[in-house]
Design an enzyme around this catalytic site. Sequence first.
Site, PDB file in Angstrom:
ATOM      1  N   ASP A 150       0.847  -1.193   0.000  1.00 40.70           N
ATOM      2  CA  ASP A 150       0.000   0.000   0.000  1.00 40.70           C
ATOM      3  C   ASP A 150       0.879   1.238   0.000  1.00 40.70           C
ATOM      4  OD1 ASP A 150      -2.163  -1.666   0.093  1.00 40.70           O
ATOM      5  OD2 ASP A 150      -2.516  -1.433   2.239  1.00 40.70           O
TER       6      ASP A 150
ATOM      7  N   HIS B 200       1.165  -7.891   0.267  1.00 38.32           N
ATOM      8  CA  HIS B 200       0.043  -8.740   0.634  1.00 38.32           C
ATOM      9  C   HIS B 200      -0.859  -8.962  -0.578  1.00 38.32           C
ATOM     10  CE1 HIS B 200      -0.888  -4.501   1.462  1.00 38.32           C
ATOM     11  NE2 HIS B 200      -2.161  -4.769   1.238  1.00 38.32           N
TER      12      HIS B 200
ATOM     13  N   ARG C   5     -16.988 -12.671   0.517  1.00 34.72           N
ATOM     14  CA  ARG C   5     -16.060 -11.993   1.409  1.00 34.72           C
ATOM     15  C   ARG C   5     -16.146 -10.494   1.166  1.00 34.72           C
ATOM     16  NH1 ARG C   5     -10.384 -10.343   1.284  1.00 34.72           N
ATOM     17  NH2 ARG C   5      -9.642 -10.269   3.449  1.00 34.72           N
TER      18      ARG C   5
END
Length: 329
Positions: free
Chosen positions: A204, A259, A271
């Site tokens: 990020d 990630h 989800r």
Amino acid sequence: MVVATQMSPIRVEKIREIKIPTIDLSGKESQVSKLIVEACEEYGFFKVINHGVPHHIIQTMEDESFDFFRKPLSEKQRVGLTKPFGYGNKNIGLSGDTGELEYLLLQTNQNAIDHTSRLVSNSPSKFSSTVSRYVEVVRGLACEILGVMAKGIRVPPSLFTTLLTDHDSDSLFRLNHYPLVTDTSSSSSFHHGNTPIGFGEHSDPQILTLLASNGVPGLQISLGNGAWVPVNSDPKAFCVIVGDLLQVMTNGRFKSVRHRAMANTSSTECRLSMVFFGGPPPQTTITCPPQLLKLNKPPLYKPFTWAEYKSHTYAHRLGETRLDHFKLP
């Protein structure tokens, strides 16, 4: 924001089961601070519990999110995708990246929230107030964590927190929806090697990310060298992710963790992740403050503004290691 990209299929991947730090924020501050610093140094990732965000605020945001994603595709596409905010389906970001998900990406200023709410919801005022309340309390939690983190490395908390509380803070809020994928053939799903991917490997770019999910697993963090750790999903916890800017501001002491999210192939329910990206004002100069530099370790990165780094981010597929461009010789 985050954008996925396909990486080289040559690398051999390994799934490792390790205990990811879960930190109780109701504990003694000195101990909490120590644990947070250790987690940022070792993993760039941890979970927090007893965080003080009321359950009903999380649940209401989750309900509003599912209400939107249950709509017909034609209605969701009314929101549009305008470089890069709005609704997206499988196509992620501006550089051709794809994944098995749909999403809604929002700016966190009130005008932008109000505008998007009129396109997203049949009850715009309800959606707007739900998003605004959620962003407010989660931004507060991010500032609390950054403040405790700052004390742990002996710098003033305001060094980090004011970047998120500034009126011109460039923070984002993203809703990721991973529907059940029943066909995992390479022709139907974005793959990394033989692995179906929901949202590909990335870091990020902002300072700090706070992620809440509805209990369906899928998130994994990288340990490097092809090793991936599945993150157990806990609806009562927030995942805290160190971003690129925090790595620069600590001169590499804290790690901006790579990630990804796997495609949702093992669950009977969808989800949902609700992700707050804490970013500074665009013209903020990002550099390591003098008090965090050591005599035997000079600055690793040249100074840059968040606007410059964000522009660099949008120009590249984020599977790349973007900070390399800003490293000093």
